[in-house]
Write a protein that holds these residues in place. Structure first.
Motif, PDB file in Angstrom:
ATOM      1  N   THR A  85      25.700 -30.352 -19.160  1.00  0.00           N
ATOM      2  CA  THR A  85      25.745 -30.801 -20.674  1.00  0.00           C
ATOM      3  C   THR A  85      26.313 -32.340 -20.727  1.00  0.00           C
ATOM      4  O   THR A  85      27.110 -32.635 -19.656  1.00  0.00           O
ATOM      5  CB  THR A  85      26.656 -29.923 -21.509  1.00  0.00           C
ATOM      6  N   TYR A 105      19.350 -25.501 -26.704  1.00  0.00           N
ATOM      7  CA  TYR A 105      20.181 -26.252 -27.578  1.00  0.00           C
ATOM      8  C   TYR A 105      21.415 -25.404 -27.993  1.00  0.00           C
ATOM      9  O   TYR A 105      21.136 -24.362 -28.604  1.00  0.00           O
ATOM     10  CB  TYR A 105      19.577 -26.918 -28.790  1.00  0.00           C
ATOM     11  N   TYR A 112      23.853 -25.441 -14.552  1.00  0.00           N
ATOM     12  CA  TYR A 112      23.407 -26.374 -15.917  1.00  0.00           C
ATOM     13  C   TYR A 112      24.261 -27.722 -16.137  1.00  0.00           C
ATOM     14  O   TYR A 112      25.080 -27.629 -15.161  1.00  0.00           O
ATOM     15  CB  TYR A 112      23.680 -25.369 -17.037  1.00  0.00           C
ATOM     16  N   SER A 148      15.997 -25.999 -20.945  1.00  0.00           N
ATOM     17  CA  SER A 148      17.056 -26.524 -21.672  1.00  0.00           C
ATOM     18  C   SER A 148      17.223 -25.824 -23.085  1.00  0.00           C
ATOM     19  O   SER A 148      16.109 -25.447 -23.715  1.00  0.00           O
ATOM     20  CB  SER A 148      17.016 -28.072 -21.961  1.00  0.00           C
ATOM     21  N   ILE A 162      21.941 -28.053 -23.398  1.00  0.00           N
ATOM     22  CA  ILE A 162      22.299 -27.536 -21.971  1.00  0.00           C
ATOM     23  C   ILE A 162      21.079 -27.408 -21.133  1.00  0.00           C
ATOM     24  O   ILE A 162      20.317 -26.844 -21.571  1.00  0.00           O
ATOM     25  CB  ILE A 162      22.638 -25.943 -22.267  1.00  0.00           C
ATOM     26  N   LYS A 209      28.008 -27.816 -27.661  1.00  0.00           N
ATOM     27  CA  LYS A 209      27.631 -28.582 -26.763  1.00  0.00           C
ATOM     28  C   LYS A 209      26.601 -29.398 -26.650  1.00  0.00           C
ATOM     29  O   LYS A 209      26.374 -30.301 -25.745  1.00  0.00           O
ATOM     30  CB  LYS A 209      27.703 -27.660 -25.306  1.00  0.00           C
TER      31      LYS A 209
END
Lengths: 429, 604
Positions: B265, B205, B263, B203, B212, B209
């Motif tokens: 979010t 940052y 992915y 992941s 992610i 968003k």
């Protein structure tokens, strides 16, 4: 008013010292990192051209110093006495034409022993040179050879004798301690031999290994005295020379009373001085600058200087870096003619800030044994030494590096040993 | 999007030893499939941190989706998951592998199999991945593909005779690799109709968003609006966006379903909530069980980090906070050192991780840092039965209250050409290694197995290994556990004052040697003062080594020629400037560099 050349000296003129740099030597000494070119001996075209440049530089710069009278002149190098006969006399003639030179001005020329000759020395006396500084360094021929000096002790003795015969009554002899292969005994011998000649002034420096010099590069090959021996020699210098009537007035300088070098003290007392020649430094009225240090840039710089007014008229004072009377110098005033043409490797005029002036006042003044004048600091800067440096001074006094003596503040013997450390404490930035 | 044919998806990674050409092959695959022209490719698209390019290693896993038109006329979706290439990131590697169905094994045609190759292949095989080899760098003069093929078959036991022979650098054989991906890597399983079960394998940052989350959908589907739950951390959120990975960009799509890599979010603020290895499920229709293999990542190596300029402490704190957003394996907590002031005790996966963080703090956040000697976590068992995990040597309790101590041990595998077995075994012996076995891979190469205390390998072991094998040895390790050891705290006293930032834990047998070296090193680092300064090493109050910095005797600038005051002042300024970079310990000023230089106590 005294008539001196074509310039008149009036009583309220400011004081000025002049340094002239002659960057030629027969051979570079192995420890030397000064600006100087080896010529291999003989007189070269480069020397003549350089002397021409110097004359023009002096003539063109002089109008800027119309309000000053000259109290000392120092011809240093390199080896100024390497110049062709008549050159130094003509340089002095140009100086006299262009500057107000006090009648009792101290005028020094540096000489290396191998360049001494009776007619040359007489030329200097006739030209008004009244002080001779001879670079001896050591009376031990093996020591001299190791550091790349090209004279021996005998040559020095002959040069010294010639100088006295020619009429020099004020002679300095330069000595060096901590040379490779030197020990306290041989250094003592040098001191004894020199003191026996009774020159008026003796400079005794410890050898500094400067990066980039052959001695530095080959330092592994030499046996330098250890730290303890170095300190022994250092202590011996002071004790011995004092016993022979010399007084230490500056970290490395000793003189018979009344023979302290006036020129040298100007640097430490922040007097006005102007330097002519390759890479020479100047400071007048709290503005510092330096002319270019490469021959090409220096020549361009000299060519760029404005011609002085015709010599029949008394020169009008030109716009000077207007003397900051107080510490509050304004940066807009650095107007000495360093044009773009000569800018390379030069130091553009830098107007010292009040802080920089105070720093210099302290770290330069402390080189003199009598120390810095505390009340004068207050008068000059409008703040007392205690206000600016109180904490630093207390600490250094407690550490035994600095002492108060009436109105003065000076280094102790221990403080002299590590004077860089002490002086660095006075930087404000 | 929902109509994507699962049988046309291939999720794979590339495993290799460092420098064997993994990233270059990835680049060629991306280039061949027409996503980017070669002009658009910065060398090695997937390594996109500046630091990664410089060091030629992959730090963060990178993923890219590629469309490939197969020779059978079908269009295939390739999801290439590039894994970190260093032992510090073994866990991240394992999770990235778990997101794949197959792996390409890249082996250098000249160098053959290395310790890391083996470690990574075994890791892939452990995850039931179908692995097929390619032999890279076949255009090198020293290439010996036949030997390497045999080695792969002998050592790893996978079929290698029809391995594509390629040069990733020069684009040779890439078509063959693409076809092999279609043929040899299985299509993903799973059903879109089952409850959502997705593996988080990384992941990042993003300030717009939020976090992610990189995930592989094992079962079910996820789309905008799905209420999700991270099964290990318990965090819940509503999905804002789903998508897949274009080269260097995120491309939103409607839905991710079983077999896909992409992915999501969900306005998640912190990567702590999206731990690598965790399972994402549908809050309203959860799957029966999380995916296996989740582990909480623990820091293995600790050190103190202090701003060189004490006033920069808040800047350091902000920078660590920002890095932490993107790096769940970075731990830090404030600490205070008498010598260094305010700073942080930071935990890392390993020394490379430490170095990376340190460099990023210095480069990206423009901080000048003082780092204390890295150490491991010791277990201190006290006489009262209490056990504490020690990350900062200064916190070691009174020796009288300690029953015994334990240190972390790793299982290490060292691959080495036989001529260097002797020196390498000697090195391991010096580092308190316990010999396990030697396996000959072929006539000229062996795999040495040792158990080594972690604190013996965290700093210069790798360098020592390289220098004693002329660069031929390779090395891989994994945590084995804790073992009791005779450990002591070595203290350094400068002018009779203990300098906390210089203390470290050392095996009792090595204390004298290390203490002596520390003192010697510090003697060179500490400038002379007005007074003599003793430098002592002590264990439990007993002095075991001593050096002395002599008092400053002379510091005079002799000549000051022709009034060149500027030069003199510069010299004084240099002296003063040097002083500013000093730390005051009692009346002694210690240069920042002293704290760092003691980390590099020469091996020989």
């Amino acid at each position: 008013m005294i008539n001196n050349g074509r310039c008149a000296i009036s009583e309220n003129m400011k004081e000025l010292s002049i340094y002239i740099h002659i960057p030629f030597c027969i051979r570079k000494c192995l420890y030397c990192d000064f600006l100087s070119f080896p010529t291999g001996g003989g007189h070269t075209d480069a020397m003549r051209e350089y002397a021409d440049c110097l004359c023009r530089e002096i003539r063109c710069s002089a109008p800027f110093f119309n309000k000053y009278q000259v109290l000392s002149i120092f011809l240093g190098g390199g080896t100024p006495t390497l110049l062709p006969p008549g050159t130094i006399a003509s340089l002095l003639a140009v100086l006299r034409e262009s500057f107000h030179i006090a009648e009792d001005a101290e005028i020094t020329v540096e000489m290396n022993p191998e360049t001494a000759a009776p007619d040359k020395l007489r030329e200097y006396i006739t030209a008004g040179i009244n002080r001779l500084s001879i670079g001896l360094q050591s009376t031990d021929d093996a020591e001299l050879e190791r550091i790349g000096r090209i004279h021996d002790y005998r040559t020095f003795l002959r040069a010294y004798e010639l100088a006295r015969e020619a009429g020099f009554r004020n002679i300095n002899v330069d000595l060096m301690a901590a040379l490779p292969g030197q020990d306290t005994a041989s250094y003592r011998r040098t001191l004894e031999r020199v003191a026996a000649l009774a020159p008026e002034h003796i400079s005794a420096y410890s050898l500094m290994l400067e990066e980039g010099t052959p001695l530095y590069e080959q330092r592994e090959r030499f046996a330098f005295p250890g730290e303890d021996e170095d300190r022994e020699m250092y202590a011996l210098t002071k004790a011995f020379l004092q016993s022979r009537g010399y007084r230490r007035y500056e970290i490395s300088n000793y003189a018979h009373p009344g023979y302290e070098c006036r020129h040298n003290q100007v640097y430490w007392q922040r007097g006005n001085y102007v330097g002519f020649g390759l890479g020479a430094s100047s400071m007048t009225d709290n503005v510092r600058w330096r002319v270019p240090a490469t021959p090409e840039a220096y020549r361009r710089y000299v060519d760029s200087l404005p011609e002085p007014p015709a010599s029949s008229q008394p020169p009008e004072p030109l716009e000077l870096p207007e003397a900051p009377e107080s510490a509050e110098a304004s940066p807009s005033q650095g107007t000495f003619p360093l044009s773009d043409a000569g800018a390379a490797e030069a130091l553009q005029p830098h107007v010292l800030t009040a802080e920089e002036q105070m720093e210099e006042y302290m770290f330069l003044g402390l080189r003199l044994m009598r120390g810095v004048d505390v009340p004068a600091f207050g008068r000059q800067f409008g703040r007392s030494v205690e206000q600016v440096y109180g904490g630093v001074i207390d600490t250094l006094c407690t550490q035994g590096l600095l002492e108060r003596a009436q109105d003065r503040l000076r280094l102790t013997d221990r403080g002299i040993d590590i004077s860089n450390y002490v002086m660095a404490q006075f930087l404000l930035a | 999007m929902a109509s994507i044919d699962q049988s046309k998806i291939r999720n794979f990674c590339i495993v290799a030893h460092i420098d064997h050409g993994k990233s270059t092959l990835a680049d060629r695959i991306i280039e061949k499939t027409g996503l980017l022209t070669s002009r658009e490719m910065q060398a090695q698209v997937l390594d996109n941190m500046e630091l990664e390019r410089e060091r030629g290693i992959t730090i963060k896993a990178q993923t890219v989706r590629i469309i490939y038109n197969g020779r059978d006329g079908s269009e295939y979706i390739f999801n290439l998951i590039d894994t970190p290439g260093h032992v510090d990131f073994n866990y991240e590697v394992s999770r990235a592998l778990a997101a794949c169905d197959g792996a390409i094994l890249v082996v250098d045609a000249a160098q053959g199999i290395e310790a890391q190759t083996l470690a990574n292949v075994y890791l892939a095989l452990d995850h039931d991945l179908d692995v097929f080899p390619v032999i890279n760098k076949i255009d090198l003069p020293s290439a010996d593909p036949e030997r390497v093929k045999n080695e792969i078959e002998d050592v790893i036991g996978i079929e290698a005779q029809d391995a594509p022979l390629i040069s990733a650098k020069n684009g040779i054989g890439i078509d063959e690799v693409l076809e092999a991906i279609v043929e040899k890597i299985p299509a993903p399983g799973g059903s879109p109709d089952n409850p959502l079960q997705a593996l988080i394998f990384d992941s990042v940052y993003d300030s717009y968003k939020g976090v992610i989350v990189f995930c592989r959908i094992m079962e079910g589907r996820v789309a905008k609006g799905t209420q999700i739950k991270m099964m290990a951390t318990g965090a819940t959120a509503e999905v804002v966006e789903v998508g897949y990975f274009g080269p260097g960009q995120f491309i939103p799509c409607d839905e991710l379903s079983a077999g896909m890599v992409g992915y999501l979010t969900a306005s998640i603020k912190n990567v702590k909530d999206t731990a690598v290895g965790d399972t994402v499920t549908d809050l309203n229709r959860p799957c029966a069980a999380p995916l296996p293999g989740y582990k909480k990542v623990n820091s293995m190596v600790y050190c103190g980090m202090y701003p060189a300029d004490g006033a920069k402490y808040p800047d350091l704190r902000d920078a660590l906070e920002k890095l932490k957003l993107n790096d769940a394996s970075l731990n830090y907590e404030p600490e205070t050192s008498v010598a260094l002031g305010f700073g942080f005790r930071c935990g890392f996966l390993g020394l490379l991780h430490l170095e990376i963080i340190q460099e990023r703090l210095e480069r990206e956040y423009n901080l000048d840092l003082v780092t204390t000697a890295p150490g491991v976590i010791y277990r201190v068992h006290k006489t009262d039965g209490e056990m504490l995990e020690l990350t900062n040597p200064s916190n070691l309790p009174d020796p009288a209250s300690i029953a015994y101590m334990e240190e972390p041990i790793v299982s290490a595998e060292i691959m080495v050409t036989t001529e260097f077995i002797g020196p390498i075994m000697q090195l391991c012996q010096e580092r308190r290694g316990r010999y396990i076995s030697t396996e000959y891979i072929e006539a000229a190469r062996a795999l040495l197995k040792y158990e080594l205390p972690l604190n013996e390998i965290i700093y210069d072991f790798f360098d020592a290994l390289k220098s004693r094998s002329r660069g031929y040895a390779s090395f891989d390790y994994e945590m084995k556990g804790y073992e009791q050891a005779s450990l002591v705290k070595l203290d350094i006293l400068i002018n009779h004052e203990e300098v906390d930032a210089l203390s470290f834990i050392v095996h009792a047998d090595n204390a004298y040697e290390r203490g002596r070296k520390m003192c010697e090193k510090l003697k060179d680092e500490i400038p002379r003062h007005l007074f003599e300064i003793p430098i002592q090493a002590a264990v439990g109050g007993k002095i075991i080594a001593r050096e002395t910095v002599k008092a400053m005797r002379k510091d005079v600038l002799a000549k000051c020629y022709g009034g060149d005051i500027t030069r003199k002042k510069k010299l004084l300024e240099k002296q003063k400037e040097g002083k500013k970079r000093m730390r005051q310990i009692g009346s002694v000023e210690i240069p920042q560099s002293a704290f760092m230089s003691v980390l590099k106590l020469d091996d020989k």
